[in-house]
Design a protein around this motif. Structure first.
Motif, PDB file in Angstrom:
ATOM      1  N   ILE A   1      18.911 154.208 -25.452  1.00  0.00           N
ATOM      2  CA  ILE A   1      20.225 154.398 -24.861  1.00  0.00           C
ATOM      3  C   ILE A   1      20.047 154.835 -23.416  1.00  0.00           C
ATOM      4  CG2 ILE A   1      22.407 155.626 -25.055  1.00  0.00           C
ATOM      5  CD1 ILE A   1      21.683 156.228 -27.964  1.00  0.00           C
ATOM      6  N   PRO A   2      20.438 154.037 -22.415  1.00  0.00           N
ATOM      7  CA  PRO A   2      20.251 154.440 -21.028  1.00  0.00           C
ATOM      8  C   PRO A   2      21.258 155.501 -20.607  1.00  0.00           C
ATOM      9  CG  PRO A   2      21.319 152.314 -21.147  1.00  0.00           C
ATOM     10  CD  PRO A   2      20.991 152.697 -22.551  1.00  0.00           C
ATOM     11  N   LYS A   3      20.793 156.467 -19.827  1.00  0.00           N
ATOM     12  CA  LYS A   3      21.676 157.500 -19.308  1.00  0.00           C
ATOM     13  C   LYS A   3      21.727 157.465 -17.787  1.00  0.00           C
ATOM     14  CE  LYS A   3      23.221 159.392 -23.023  1.00  0.00           C
ATOM     15  NZ  LYS A   3      24.638 159.332 -23.334  1.00  0.00           N
ATOM     16  N   GLU A   4      20.574 157.478 -17.173  1.00  0.00           N
ATOM     17  CA  GLU A   4      20.525 157.446 -15.720  1.00  0.00           C
ATOM     18  C   GLU A   4      19.448 156.463 -15.278  1.00  0.00           C
ATOM     19  OE1 GLU A   4      19.780 161.312 -14.280  1.00  0.00           O
ATOM     20  OE2 GLU A   4      21.554 162.219 -15.176  1.00  0.00           O
ATOM     21  N   LYS A   5      19.674 155.796 -14.155  1.00  0.00           N
ATOM     22  CA  LYS A   5      18.686 154.856 -13.618  1.00  0.00           C
ATOM     23  C   LYS A   5      18.361 155.234 -12.187  1.00  0.00           C
ATOM     24  CE  LYS A   5      19.809 150.754 -16.342  1.00  0.00           C
ATOM     25  NZ  LYS A   5      20.113 149.318 -16.271  1.00  0.00           N
ATOM     26  N   ASP A   6      17.125 154.959 -11.806  1.00  0.00           N
ATOM     27  CA  ASP A   6      16.800 155.137 -10.398  1.00  0.00           C
ATOM     28  C   ASP A   6      17.253 153.895  -9.634  1.00  0.00           C
ATOM     29  OD1 ASP A   6      15.029 153.280 -11.197  1.00  0.00           O
ATOM     30  OD2 ASP A   6      13.262 154.189 -10.282  1.00  0.00           O
ATOM     31  N   GLU A   7      17.007 153.857  -8.344  1.00  0.00           N
ATOM     32  CA  GLU A   7      17.556 152.803  -7.500  1.00  0.00           C
ATOM     33  C   GLU A   7      17.000 151.429  -7.838  1.00  0.00           C
ATOM     34  OE1 GLU A   7      17.024 153.946  -3.477  1.00  0.00           O
ATOM     35  OE2 GLU A   7      18.431 155.603  -3.576  1.00  0.00           O
ATOM     36  N   ASP A   8      15.732 151.340  -8.236  1.00  0.00           N
ATOM     37  CA  ASP A   8      15.182 150.017  -8.548  1.00  0.00           C
ATOM     38  C   ASP A   8      15.454 149.597  -9.994  1.00  0.00           C
ATOM     39  OD1 ASP A   8      13.534 151.646  -9.956  1.00  0.00           O
ATOM     40  OD2 ASP A   8      11.687 151.125  -8.878  1.00  0.00           O
ATOM     41  N   GLY A   9      16.113 150.483 -10.776  1.00  0.00           N
ATOM     42  CA  GLY A   9      16.541 150.109 -12.121  1.00  0.00           C
ATOM     43  C   GLY A   9      15.436 150.065 -13.145  1.00  0.00           C
ATOM     44  N   LYS A  10      14.208 150.572 -12.824  1.00  0.00           N
ATOM     45  CA  LYS A  10      13.091 150.476 -13.760  1.00  0.00           C
ATOM     46  C   LYS A  10      12.840 151.783 -14.509  1.00  0.00           C
ATOM     47  CE  LYS A  10      10.810 146.946 -10.965  1.00  0.00           C
ATOM     48  NZ  LYS A  10       9.624 146.610 -10.166  1.00  0.00           N
ATOM     49  N   LEU A  11      13.322 152.909 -13.969  1.00  0.00           N
ATOM     50  CA  LEU A  11      13.154 154.198 -14.625  1.00  0.00           C
ATOM     51  C   LEU A  11      14.494 154.634 -15.203  1.00  0.00           C
ATOM     52  CD1 LEU A  11      10.872 156.076 -12.100  1.00  0.00           C
ATOM     53  CD2 LEU A  11      10.203 154.871 -14.162  1.00  0.00           C
ATOM     54  N   GLU A  12      14.475 155.141 -16.441  1.00  0.00           N
ATOM     55  CA  GLU A  12      15.706 155.546 -17.095  1.00  0.00           C
ATOM     56  C   GLU A  12      15.534 156.907 -17.749  1.00  0.00           C
ATOM     57  OE1 GLU A  12      16.925 152.674 -19.893  1.00  0.00           O
ATOM     58  OE2 GLU A  12      17.352 151.119 -18.417  1.00  0.00           O
ATOM     59  N   ASN A  13      16.636 157.648 -17.796  1.00  0.00           N
ATOM     60  CA  ASN A  13      16.690 158.879 -18.563  1.00  0.00           C
ATOM     61  C   ASN A  13      17.404 158.548 -19.864  1.00  0.00           C
ATOM     62  OD1 ASN A  13      16.609 161.504 -19.356  1.00  0.00           O
ATOM     63  ND2 ASN A  13      17.307 162.319 -17.393  1.00  0.00           N
ATOM     64  N   VAL A  14      16.763 158.708 -21.012  1.00  0.00           N
ATOM     65  CA  VAL A  14      17.285 158.210 -22.279  1.00  0.00           C
ATOM     66  C   VAL A  14      17.471 159.352 -23.268  1.00  0.00           C
ATOM     67  CG1 VAL A  14      16.180 155.979 -21.961  1.00  0.00           C
ATOM     68  CG2 VAL A  14      14.968 157.771 -23.196  1.00  0.00           C
ATOM     69  N   MET A  15      18.246 159.079 -24.330  1.00  0.00           N
ATOM     70  CA  MET A  15      18.413 160.005 -25.449  1.00  0.00           C
ATOM     71  C   MET A  15      17.364 159.676 -26.507  1.00  0.00           C
ATOM     72  SD  MET A  15      20.926 161.936 -24.533  1.00  0.00           S
ATOM     73  CE  MET A  15      21.504 162.721 -26.028  1.00  0.00           C
ATOM     74  N   GLN A  16      16.670 160.702 -26.973  1.00  0.00           N
ATOM     75  CA  GLN A  16      15.625 160.504 -27.968  1.00  0.00           C
ATOM     76  C   GLN A  16      15.746 161.552 -29.061  1.00  0.00           C
ATOM     77  OE1 GLN A  16      11.915 160.621 -25.814  1.00  0.00           O
ATOM     78  NE2 GLN A  16      12.015 158.453 -25.302  1.00  0.00           N
ATOM     79  N   LEU A  17      15.124 161.249 -30.222  1.00  0.00           N
ATOM     80  CA  LEU A  17      15.108 162.186 -31.342  1.00  0.00           C
ATOM     81  C   LEU A  17      13.936 163.142 -31.193  1.00  0.00           C
ATOM     82  CD1 LEU A  17      15.910 159.660 -34.211  1.00  0.00           C
ATOM     83  CD2 LEU A  17      17.384 161.534 -33.470  1.00  0.00           C
ATOM     84  N   PHE A  18      14.230 164.459 -31.288  1.00  0.00           N
ATOM     85  CA  PHE A  18      13.196 165.489 -31.183  1.00  0.00           C
ATOM     86  C   PHE A  18      13.207 166.334 -32.454  1.00  0.00           C
ATOM     87  CE2 PHE A  18      14.079 164.428 -26.802  1.00  0.00           C
ATOM     88  CZ  PHE A  18      12.841 164.472 -26.195  1.00  0.00           C
ATOM     89  N   PRO A  19      12.026 166.583 -33.056  1.00  0.00           N
ATOM     90  CA  PRO A  19      11.983 167.445 -34.251  1.00  0.00           C
ATOM     91  C   PRO A  19      12.298 168.896 -33.886  1.00  0.00           C
ATOM     92  CG  PRO A  19       9.765 166.812 -33.573  1.00  0.00           C
ATOM     93  CD  PRO A  19      10.704 166.037 -32.708  1.00  0.00           C
ATOM     94  N   VAL A  20      13.199 169.514 -34.666  1.00  0.00           N
ATOM     95  CA  VAL A  20      13.590 170.907 -34.400  1.00  0.00           C
ATOM     96  C   VAL A  20      13.367 171.808 -35.609  1.00  0.00           C
ATOM     97  CG1 VAL A  20      15.263 170.372 -32.591  1.00  0.00           C
ATOM     98  CG2 VAL A  20      15.981 170.302 -34.983  1.00  0.00           C
ATOM     99  N   HIS A  21      13.267 171.234 -36.801  1.00  0.00           N
ATOM    100  CA  HIS A  21      12.994 172.011 -38.011  1.00  0.00           C
ATOM    101  C   HIS A  21      11.801 171.390 -38.720  1.00  0.00           C
ATOM    102  CE1 HIS A  21      16.933 173.633 -37.275  1.00  0.00           C
ATOM    103  NE2 HIS A  21      17.517 172.478 -37.536  1.00  0.00           N
TER     104      HIS A  21
END
Length: 712
Positions: A9-29
Motif C-alpha cells: 500500500i503506497p503512502k508517500e513517494k519521493d520525486e522520482d517515484g521509486k521510493l515509497e513509504n508503505v504500511m506493513q504488518l509488525f509483530p507486537v505480541h
C-alpha cells in the motif's frame, strides 16, 4: 490471479517515484498458552464493564480458558465452537456451542444466562439483528437446521437447510438495510436466507468452510480446496486458489480491504473488489494455525490481528507505517523485463514467419485460414450419456481439447488427448457427467494441427450446459414408464413460454422435438442420463385448468425444477400438492421413533453418568487403600475398577451410537422438510417450515404428513 502477487500500500513517494513509504504488518505480541487449542475455538471479548479485551480459547481438554485470568470453565459435552457478544449487557457474554446444546455464560456475574438443548449440536454461530427482529439473536448452525435464540434464551427462529451448516455470517446481501443470513455447507452450496425464507443458492466448487461479511453488502467465502473469494449480491467479484487452507477472514483494516489468515501462518490483506494483494506477511516456517481474530490487547485504540497455533502459541500483528522508504526499483525493473521478454518472443515469431519460404510453409502444413470448430451436444440414448461433440472444418485434425467448468470436473478442468487418431481426426466426442442440476459454462480450447505438425492452433469457444442436463427429451416413448411420485401446481402461461423454459433448461434435439403450441394438453417425457440413469421424468400441462404436473422419483430434483420455473416466470407465491409416498412414510417413521429416541438418550446419559461416578469413587478408594498400606484391598479395588471402566466404556459407546443414529434421523427429517418447502415458493414455502416445526414439537404425525403433501 496468482496467489503470490505482492503489492504494498503506497503512502508517500519521493520525486522520482521509486521510493515509497508503505504500511506493513509488525509483530507486537508473542506468547504461549501452554495448552493445545481446538480449531476455530478462539475469540476476543471484553468480559466485564470497562474491562480490558482478553483472549478466550478452548483447550484440547474441553476447557474454556480466559487469558491472564484464573478463569477456566469445564463443559461436560464436547465443545465445537465459541463466540462472544453483548446480549443486553455492557460487556460480552461467552457463547458456547457443544454437541447437544448452546450455553450463554456471564463471566462477570459467574452465572449461566441460559442453556438450551439442540439435539443435533452446534457447528458455528452468527450473532446480530437478523431482518426485522428488534434484538440481537444467537443463531446456531446445526445439522441441516438453524436455531435462533433471543437474549433471554427464548427460541424465536428456526429453519432448515440442505446440509450440515459449516459456516454462517450476517450481511446486507441485497442492500435493503436489513441483514440476511448467509449459510455455507459441505454440499458446495452457499444459501442466503431472508428471515427464515431462502432467497437464493450459490453453487461453489467444494465444501464451504468459512464466511465473513467484509463490507456492508459483500461477503467473503473460503472452500476446503484452498479457494477464497468475494461475492457482491449474486455476482462473484473474484476468487483465487491456493495450496493452503484459509483459517479466518477478517474485515480489516478498512471497508475496502479484507484480511485472510492461512493455516500455514501467512497473512495477506486484499482489495475487496479486485482481490489484489495490498500487503502480506509470510512466516519463515510453516505454522499450524487453528484460529485468528481482531483484538486490542494493549492499546484500546489499535486493533491487532491475533493468530493462535494448535500448540497454543499466540502472535499479534499490527498494521503500521514502515519507518524506512521501500525501494521499488528492482520490482519495477523485473516487471518491465517480463513484459519486454513477452514482446520479444512475439516479435521473433513474426520475423520467423516472414523469413520462411513457400516450401517451408508447405512443410509446416498450415491449416486453412477459414477453419472453424463447431460444437454441439449429442445424447447417446443407448448408453444414457451426454456427449460434447467438436467438429473441425476442412478435415483438420483436433489434437487435444481442454475444457474448464466449475464443479463439473475434478480440479475444474478436463484434458482430452486421443490415444489413437482415426480417419482425419476432425471430429471428437467427449462424455460429460453432470452430478448436479446446475447451469454451467463450458470454456473450451481446441488445439488443431496436422498429425505430423509441431505447431498447433488454439480455437477458443464457450458453450452453456443447461441446468437439467441430466435429462434428455424423448421423442420415442416406447421405453418410458411414468413415475408415481409427482407435484401439481397452478401456472397460467402460454404453451410457447413453457416450451421456451424447457428448451433453456434441458438438452433437446430441436429437430426431433415435436412441440404443438396450440395443444390443450402438453406432454413432455425425458430420460435420465449418467448419474440419473434408469430414471424417468414427465412434465404435463393442461390449458383447461392451468395445472402443471411434474412426475419424478426424486423429491429434491423436482423441488429444483419448481424453483427454476418460479425464477423463470417470476412467480412470487406458489402453492402445490406433493405426492411422494416414500419420503412421507420415511418422515412419519422418523417422527414416530423420535420420542423413544429421546427417552433412550436420557436413559443412556443417566447410566453413563452413574458408571463414571462409580469409576471415580473406586479410584479414590483404591488410592486411600494404598495410602494406609492396605494392598490387598487396593488390589481388589483395581480389579473392580477394571470391570467398571469396561462397563463405562460400553455405556459411552452405546450413547454415542444412539446419538449418531438420532442425529442422522433428524438430519434426514430436516432434509425432507426442506425439499417439501422447495416445492412451493414465497409465503407458502416459509409456512411449510414453521408448520412442520410446530407439528414435530407437538408430536402430531398426522398433521405433518398433511402439511408436507398439501401445504398450509
Amino acid at each position: 490471479m496468482s496467489y503470490d502477487d505482492d503489492v504494498n500500500i503506497p503512502k508517500e513517494k519521493d520525486e522520482d517515484g521509486k521510493l515509497e513509504n508503505v504500511m506493513q504488518l509488525f509483530p507486537v505480541h508473542n506468547f504461549a498458552i501452554n495448552q493445545r487449542i481446538m480449531p476455530k475455538c478462539m475469540i476476543s471479548a471484553i468480559l466485564e464493564p470497562n474491562g480490558q479485551e482478553r483472549l478466550v480459547m478452548v483447550s484440547a481438554s474441553n476447557k474454556v480458558l480466559v487469558k491472564d485470568t484464573e478463569i477456566s470453565l469445564h463443559i461436560p459435552d464436547k465443545i465445537r465452537c465459541i463466540d462472544a457478544a453483548p446480549l443486553g449487557t455492557k460487556y460480552d457474554l461467552i457463547i458456547i456451542g457443544t454437541e447437544s446444546q448452546v450455553i450463554v455464560f456471564d463471566v462477570y456475574q459467574n452465572t449461566t444466562v441460559f442453556q438450551r438443548d439442540i439435539p443435533d449440536g452446534v457447528n458455528c454461530f452468527a450473532i446480530g439483528i437478523l431482518a426485522d427482529f428488534k434484538t440481537s439473536l444467537v443463531i446456531c448452525g446445526g445439522n441441516c437446521a438453524i436455531w435462533g435464540f433471543d437474549p433471554t434464551g427464548k427460541d424465536v427462529y428456526w429453519t432448515v437447510t440442505g446440509d450440515v451448516v459449516n459456516a454462517m455470517c450476517l450481511c446486507d446481501y441485497d442492500n435493503d438495510g436489513e441483514l440476511e443470513l448467509i449459510v455455507g455447507s459441505p454440499d458446495f452450496e452457499i444459501r442466503i436466507f431472508k428471515r427464515d425464507l431462502m432467497r437464493t443458492e450459490l453453487t461453489e466448487t467444494d465444501a464451504v468452510i468459512g464466511l465473513a461479511a467484509v463490507t456492508n453488502n459483500c461477503f467473503a467465502y473460503a472452500l476446503s480446496n484452498g479457494t477464497i473469494g468475494v461475492y457482491k449480491g449474486e455476482e462473484r467479484l473474484w476468487r483465487i486458489k491456493s495450496k493452503n487452507i484459509a483459517t479466518s477472514m477478517l474485515r480489516f483494516p478498512s471497508d475496502n480491504l479484507m484480511t485472510a489468515i492461512w493455516n500455514t501462518g501467512k497473512i495477506d490483506i486484499r482489495q475487496v473488489t479486485t482481490g489484489e494483494v495490498a500487503t502480506k506477511d509470510q512466516p519463515q516456517t510453516s505454522l499450524n494455525i487453528v484460529g485468528a481474530c481482531l483484538a486490542s490487547l494493549t492499546d484500546p485504540n489499535q486493533k491487532a490481528i491475533v493468530i493462535v497455533t494448535g500448540e497454543g502459541k499466540v502472535t499479534g500483528y499490527e498494521l503500521r507505517e514502515s519507518k524506512e522508504l521501500v525501494d521499488r526499483t528492482p520490482e519495477i525493473i523485473r516487471e518491465f523485463g517480463q513484459k519486454k521478454h513477452n514482446l520479444m518472443m512475439e516479435l521473433s515469431n513474426f520475423e520467423q514467419e516472414d523469413q520462411m519460404t513457400e516450401a517451408e510453409k508447405g512443410k509446416e502444413q498450415r491449416i486453412p485460414i477459414n477453419t472453424v470448430v463447431n460444437s454441439l451436444y449429442y445424447v447417446n440414448k443407448d448408453e444414457r450419456t451426454l456427449n460434447l461433440v467438436l467438429e473441425a472444418s476442412n478435415e483438420v485434425c483436433i489434437r487435444a481439447v481442454v475444457i474448464f467448468a466449475e464443479g463439473m470436473f475434478e480440479g475444474e478442468s478436463h484434458i482430452w488427448i486421443p490415444t489413437k487418431i482415426e480417419g482425419n481426426g476432425d471430429k471428437v466426442t467427449i462424455p460429460l457427467i453432470p452430478e448436479k442440476d446446475v447451469q454451467n459454462d463450458l470454456h473450451i480450447k481446441a488445439l488443431l494441427g496436422q498429425i505430423d505438425s509441431a505447431k498447433l492452433h488454439v480455437f477458443e469457444m464457450s458453450r452453456l450446459i443447461p441446468q437439467f442436463a441430466r435429462f434428455a427429451f424423448m421423442s420415442n416413448t416406447e421405453d418410458w414408464e411414468k413415475p408415481k411420485p409427482y407435484v401439481e401446481f397452478a401456472l397460467k402461461q402460454r404453451n410457447q413460454r413453457i416450451f421456451d423454459w424447457v428448451q433453456e433448461s434441458f438438452v433437446i434435439d430441436v429437430a426431433a422435438a415435436e412441440f404443438d403450441s396450440e395443444a390443450r394438453k402438453l406432454e413432455m417425457k425425458f430420460i435420465g442420463l449418467a448419474s440419473k440413469k434408469r430414471t424417468h421424468l414427465g412434465i404435463y400441462y393442461s390449458n383447461d385448468d392451468n395445472k402443471m404436473q411434474i412426475y419424478h422419483d426424486d423429491m429434491e430434483t423436482v423441488g429444483t425444477m419448481v424453483q427454476s420455473i418460479v425464477a423463470y416466470f417470476q412467480v412470487q407465491s406458489l402453492e402445490s400438492r406433493a405426492v411422494f409416498p416414500a419420503e412421507f412414510k420415511e418422515a412419519e417413521d422418523i417422527i414416530a421413533e423420535m420420542e423413544s429416541m429421546y427417552d433412550v438418550k436420557d436413559k443412556l446419559t443417566a447410566e453413563l453418568t452413574e458408571k463414571q461416578s462409580l469409576v471415580k469413587e473406586t479410584i479414590v478408594r483404591a488410592e486411600d487403600a494404598i495410602h494406609i498400606d492396605q494392598m490387598e484391598f487396593a488390589r481388589k479395588f483395581y480389579v473392580r475398577l477394571k470391570q467398571m471402566d469396561r462397563a463405562a466404556r460400553q455405556a459411552a459407546l452405546l450413547r454415542a451410537t444412539n446419538q449418531e443414529r438420532f442425529v442422522k434421523s433428524l438430519r434426514r427429517l430436516n432434509k425432507i422438510i426442506e425439499y417439501a418447502a422447495k416445492l412451493r415458493a414465497g409465503e407458502p414455502s416459509r409456512q411449510i417450515v414453521s408448520a412442520c416445526r410446530t407439528a414435530i414439537s407437538e408430536d402430531n404425525k398426522t398433521v405433518i404428513i398433511k402439511v408436507l403433501e398439501f401445504g398450509v
